[in-house]
Structure formats: C-alpha cells, structure tokens
Design an enzyme around this catalytic site. Structure first.
Site, short mmCIF file in Angstrom:
data_model
loop_
_atom_site.label_atom_id
_atom_site.label_comp_id
_atom_site.label_asym_id
_atom_site.label_seq_id
_atom_site.Cartn_x
_atom_site.Cartn_y
_atom_site.Cartn_z
N GLY A 11 27.62 91.94 -7.71
CA GLY A 11 29.05 92.02 -7.99
C GLY A 11 29.27 91.75 -9.46
N THR A 59 28.67 99.57 -25.63
CA THR A 59 27.26 99.37 -25.33
C THR A 59 26.57 100.72 -25.23
OG1 THR A 59 27.61 99.31 -22.93
CG2 THR A 59 27.76 97.22 -24.13
N ASP A 81 14.50 98.38 -13.79
CA ASP A 81 15.73 98.51 -13.00
C ASP A 81 16.89 98.15 -13.91
OD1 ASP A 81 17.80 98.47 -11.19
OD2 ASP A 81 16.86 97.07 -9.79
N ASP A 97 26.34 93.91 -17.04
CA ASP A 97 26.92 92.60 -16.73
C ASP A 97 26.17 91.49 -17.45
OD1 ASP A 97 28.76 93.82 -15.02
OD2 ASP A 97 27.38 93.68 -13.33
#
Length: 311
Positions: free
Chosen positions: A44, A223, A251, A257
């Site tokens: 999340g 970014t 990955d 985040d």
C-alpha cells in the site's frame, strides 16, 4: 531554530496486502500463463512510504485504516518491524483490508490492480480527529489510494498547521484537486504521472516540472527510474538534475514509495529539496535489488554510496 515536532513524518494514506506472482512473460488478452507461488507481503502506497521513512530512522507515524482480518495483522506487523508508530492506524471490525494483486515480469517491472477495502473508509472525519497529530508532524506525506475528500482534508489541515506537505499523485487522476496541488511542496511524480497531469506527451522532465509548478505546486520532483530524478524548487530559476545509481533490478514494486518516504524523511531533517532527492535516489536504487515492496526497503547502513563516492 526549527520547532521541535513529535514526528518527523506522518503518512496519511493506504495500507494494502500485496499478493505477488512472478511470470516469465505477461499474458495477453484471454491468455493464461504459469507463475510462481503467490507471495503475501505488506504494501500500500501509504504504508510503504511510512515503512521506508521509519527504516531510515525518521520518527514516523501512519494514519490509515485496515480491517481486523489476517491481512490487517500482516500490515501492522510490517509497520512494527519497520519502527512506525501505529497508534493512529484505525482497525475496523468486520472490514476487509485493502489488497493489491501484483504481476512481476522477468525485467522486474510490475503491473498492479488494487482493491481498496478499508482504505475507502478512511474519511475526512478521521483526519479531523487526528488534527493534533498532523500539527505535531514536520512533514505530512499524501498519495491518492484513499478517498479524494480525505486527501484534500489532510492537505488543508497540514498546510494550516504549518507542516510541509509531500504529495505523490498516484494513481494519477484526470485532474488534481487544486487545494491538494497548491499545498504540495513538493509534488512527486514519475514520468507517466507527469505526462498525464501536464498533457505534455513529448515533454522533457524539466518541462513537466515547470508546467506542474505553473499549475500551482510549490515545488516539483520528477522521478526518472534508473536515470535518477529532477527537482524544481519553489521560486528556483533552474531545475536540478539528480543522477541515478546503477542497480540490478529484481523487482521495482514500491520503489517509488521508497523514494518518496526517503525524500520526506530527509526534508523533515532540514535538507534542501535537491539534497533530499539525492538521498532518495540511493534509497530507491537499493529497494529494486530485492523482491517485494516493504521487505526490500533499506536501512541507512544498507544504502549504496553516492555517485562518485567509494563504497
């Protein structure tokens, strides 16, 4: 002298259980392909950013809503392990915790479908109840996996309390709420989000940043994945390019985040926007070298050296 705050970073946002499967190639429409065993982990966007900041030593709290199911406990356990303050996480009896279904290809890139669950019931009233917590935070970090009215309430409350507001407009909306946009310092977007929000499909990172600041964002960070990032600070005439760091991607889930959580943590410590972005690039690079979102996030000791430094 800066006012002492209880928290360096308060994240107001989503908490999802990540259900991840890896495939040799992505399926086409109507096609079935074999995958690896399903892996369940804490995720999340809100919870990810909180975990990233906490692992780096920032005093971090999370305002989110989860269900009282097994996935909810998985998320709470992940935050405890990272060191996040959990007293502001709301556990709703009988609710289903949000989930994200993630398919990871052989290049490490991912495709994600999110089912909001309890995230959809994190409401403006919850933000109002947390007004004192927001006022006690140096930086408040927001994303868009919770109801838009809740994001707006958090942005307005944080701005009025004098907290610095970091906004990651993901998933990207057709149009970003004006109150949220004008509170953003910075607005953190990837290339896809920048194109979508500016409608400059052939633009450059600097053009996107200037367009977003022109729309009302106080400052902007774009970014650029392995290429690093670009910052355009409030009132600055020139943008600053932040170089990327070479990393073998396993990955990329949650890498954005990791960047945003690290950026918020370093801004709370008093760094300039460009300095914070340089630090966040290192955190993002470290995160892609291991599978998963929160499980991949580094501590300070695990960061790669800055470009030009010896390891």
């Amino acid at each position: 002298m800066r006012e002492e705050k209880t928290y360096d970073v308060l994240v107001v946002g989503s908490a999802n259980a990540d259900l991840t499967v890896r495939v040799e190639r992505r399926p086409g429409a109507g096609e079935t392909v074999p995958g690896t065993d399903l892996v369940e982990s804490a995720g999340g966007k809100g919870a990810n950013q909180a975990a990233a900041a906490a692992r780096l030593g920032a005093r971090t709290a999370l305002l989110a809503r989860v269900g009282d199911d097994a996935f909810g406990e998985l998320l709470l356990a992940g935050q405890r392990e990272a060191g996040t303050e959990l007293r502001h996480v709301l556990v709703e009896a009988g609710a289903r915790t949000g989930t994200a279904m993630i398919v990871v290809g052989p290049d490490g890139d991912n495709s994600i479908v999110v089912s909001p669950g309890a995230n959809a019931r994190l409401l403006p009233e919850d933000v109002e109840a947390a007004r004192d917590v927001i006022a006690a935070s140096a930086v408040v970090s927001l994303q868009l996996e919770i109801p838009p009215a809740t994001v707006r309430a958090a942005a307005e409350t944080a701005r009025d309390a004098g907290a610095r507001v970091v906004v990651n407009p993901s998933p990207a909306p057709d149009r970003l709420d004006t109150e949220v946009l004008t509170a953003a310092d910075p607005l953190v977007v990837n290339e896809h989000e920048a194109r979508h929000l500016t409608e400059l499909t052939d633009g450059t990172p600097e053009a996107w940043a200037r367009a977003l600041r022109g729309q009302g964002a106080r400052s902007v960070v774009v970014t650029l994945g392995a290429e690093g990032a670009l910052t355009l600070d409030a009132g600055a005439a020139e943008a600053v390019a932040v170089p990327g760091i070479k990393a073998e991607a396993v990955d990329t889930t949650g890498a954005g985040d990791a960047f945003t959580g690290a950026l918020a943590a370093r801004l709370a410590a008093g760094a300039s926007l460009a300095e914070a972005a340089r630090f966040a690039v290192r955190v993002g690079a470290a995160s892609v070298t291991r599978p998963g979102a929160q499980p991949s996030y580094p501590t300070l000791a695990e960061l790669p050296p800055e470009p030009g430094q010896l390891s």
